[in-house]
Structure formats: C-alpha cells, structure tokens
Enzyme design. Structure first.
Site, short mmCIF file in Angstrom:
data_model
loop_
_atom_site.label_atom_id
_atom_site.label_comp_id
_atom_site.label_asym_id
_atom_site.label_seq_id
_atom_site.Cartn_x
_atom_site.Cartn_y
_atom_site.Cartn_z
N SER A 28 -22.23 32.85 5.14
CA SER A 28 -21.16 33.06 5.91
C SER A 28 -21.02 31.79 6.57
O SER A 28 -21.10 31.60 7.83
CB SER A 28 -21.64 33.91 6.86
N HIS A 33 -22.65 24.98 9.78
CA HIS A 33 -23.45 24.53 8.51
C HIS A 33 -22.70 23.12 8.18
O HIS A 33 -23.44 22.31 7.37
CB HIS A 33 -23.10 25.78 7.47
N GLN A 150 -37.25 27.58 14.92
CA GLN A 150 -37.27 27.53 13.23
C GLN A 150 -37.56 26.10 12.66
O GLN A 150 -38.65 25.93 12.16
CB GLN A 150 -36.30 28.11 12.86
N SER A 182 -23.41 32.89 12.14
CA SER A 182 -22.87 33.93 11.28
C SER A 182 -22.96 35.30 12.18
O SER A 182 -22.02 36.23 12.02
CB SER A 182 -23.76 34.02 9.95
#
Ligand code: AMP
Length: 271
Positions: A28, A33, A150, A182
């Site tokens: 997505s 990104h 993360q 997303s």
C-alpha cells in the site's frame, strides 16, 4: 525494476552487489515509503524494496485480514519512481520455510508503548526483520521514524548480529499534518478530520510542554479532552526519551508518543 518472487532469484540478482539499500514494507505504497526509497537511492548503489504482509506480527487475525493490499498499484507506483532496482515480493514459505519457530522475546524494560498493548507484535517484527536481513544482506536498512519504537527495537536487536546499519528517516505528513500510513485508507472523511485535529493538537502540545512543570498531569488532561471532543479512544499518550524510550519529564531529547483508535482503526504517531 526487477521483480523477484523467490529466494534463488533474490540471491542470484543481489550477488554482484555489496552496496545495497533496503526498504522493507507491507505495501500500500505511499509517499512515506517513497521518501525512504529516495534516501536509499542517494545513499546506496542499489535499492531493493520488499512487500510482505507478515502475518506473525499481527496480534489480531481480523487486522491481518483487513490490512490494505494492492500489489498491482504498488508495482506501478514503484516502477514510476525509477529509483527501485529490485522489488522482492516473497510468499510466506520463502520467509519462513520449514522453520517457523522463533524464540525472540521482548525484555521487560522494552515492554512499553505498542509492546505493552500489542502482545507478540514486536516479536513478530524482529523475527521477520532478521529473516529478511539474512536474505537480502543489505548495507543499510531505511526505516521511518513514524514507527519509532519499531526502528528502535530493530536497531538494537540487529546491532550485534549484523553489519547492516539501520537508518532512521523522518515522518512524512500530508498537508493536514496526518502522518501518512497505509491504515489511513480505512478512515472516512470524518476520521481524517479527527486524525488531523489530533495531530495538530499534539504538535502544539509538544511546544507547550517545553515550559510545563507538570507534564504527566498535562498529558492526562489532554487525553481526556481529545477523547471527549473527538469521540476517540487514546491508548497511550506519553513523553519518552528517544535514547531509551523511558518516561521523560523534559521535552529535550524526547518525543510525544501516541496510539489511538478512530472507530476501529488503530493509528500511531510521534512528535
Ligand atoms: P509499513 O509498510 O507500514 O510497514 O512501513 C514500511 C516502512 O515505511 C517502515 O519503516 C515505516 O516506518 C515507514 N513509514 C510508514 N509511514 C511513514 C511515513 N509517514 N513517513 C516515513 N516513513 C514511513
């Protein structure tokens, strides 16, 4: 852009190269990104993007089933950038083979923020990242600060195991200050408005906290205010040190971390 669908083709394609930048994603594809791809393209000779929705990092089956996917559109967008050399789209068996087990454990002091609320999530993330890193063997991995915890856990976990460096990249927001994600695809117009209001409020709050002597109390008040006004659920809103993710009582060297639900959509951000 070469599309790679299995591991023998992956190792054959990457063998000639040592200066590889890696952008792992769950697809997505959005501008967040693409910003990581831009940075990789500038920093490394070759850039590889992966698209793999890792079932093992979802603590909720329904969330996994509902995760937005659109591989055809993703391929089109990535091709158009002319910055991606390889796109790796593995299946579950390519990542896990016959060895699905992992004994990765998040230690107690790291069980904060999402690690506290999403049981097993980061164990799944670290496991898949270790497997992907072994397969791709990149020089650098580019990760978004939007998912700061993360990035933090992956960096610490891979630090002693791989030569790969993990590069943090800044969060890309839209005009209304919402961090691209997303999961935003699941929001309706009203949801978008709420996310925008919350993002702007927290950007302002962080500025105001600089002079606050009662940070904890201020955060509590803000949670109540936003929950009531926007009819949302805030899972956590905490100021934590970016060095070790411990609770902080000064804005310097810290970020304001938030996880919240708009209807049933869970979003995270940090400021
Ligand atoms: P995902 O596909 O959501 O797993 O994200 C793949 C990578 O893109 C992760 O390193 C994310 O932190 C990063 N990323 C996601 N959204 C953004 C954003 N708005 N800005 C920068 N990086 C992002």
């Amino acid at each position: 852009m070469k599309i790679i669908l299995n591991n023998s083709s992956l190792s054959k394609s990457l063998r000639p190269f040592s200066d590889i930048g890696f952008v792992p994603t769950m697809g997505s594809i959005h501008r967040g990104h693409l910003s990581l791809i831009d940075i990789s393209k500038r920093a490394c000779k070759k850039t590889i993007v992966s698209i793999f929705v890792n079932p093992k990092q979802f603590n909720n089956r329904k969330d996994f089933m509902n995760y937005p996917t659109n591989i055809k559109k993703d391929i089109k967008i990535l091709k158009k950038t002319k910055k991606v050399d390889f796109l790796y789209i593995p299946k579950f068996k390519h990542i896990y083979g016959n060895n699905k087990k992992s004994n990765i454990k998040i230690i107690k002091k790291d069980k904060v923020l999402c690690a506290k609320y999403r049981k097993g999530h980061f164990e799944g993330v670290l496991d898949v990242m270790e497997r992907l890193t072994n397969l791709v063997n990149p020089k650098k991995i580019f990760m978004g600060e939007k998912d700061y915890q993360q990035y933090f856990l992956i960096r610490n976990y891979l630090k002693n195991k791989h030569k790969t460096s993990i590069i943090p990249c800044k969060t890309i927001r839209d005009k209304s200050k919402i961090a691209l994600s997303s999961r935003n695809n699941h929001l309706d117009l009203n949801g978008i408005k709420k996310a925008s209001f919350l993002s702007k409020s927290l950007l302002k709050l962080k500025r105001n906290l600089v002079n606050s002597k009662k940070i904890k109390e201020n955060l509590k008040i803000q949670i109540k205010y936003l929950e009531k006004l926007l009819k949302i659920k805030i899972e956590y809103l905490e100021l934590r040190s970016i060095k070790n993710l411990k609770i902080s009582n000064t804005v310097k060297g810290s970020r304001l971390f938030v996880a919240y639900y708009i209807d049933k959509v869970r979003l995270i951000d940090n400021f």
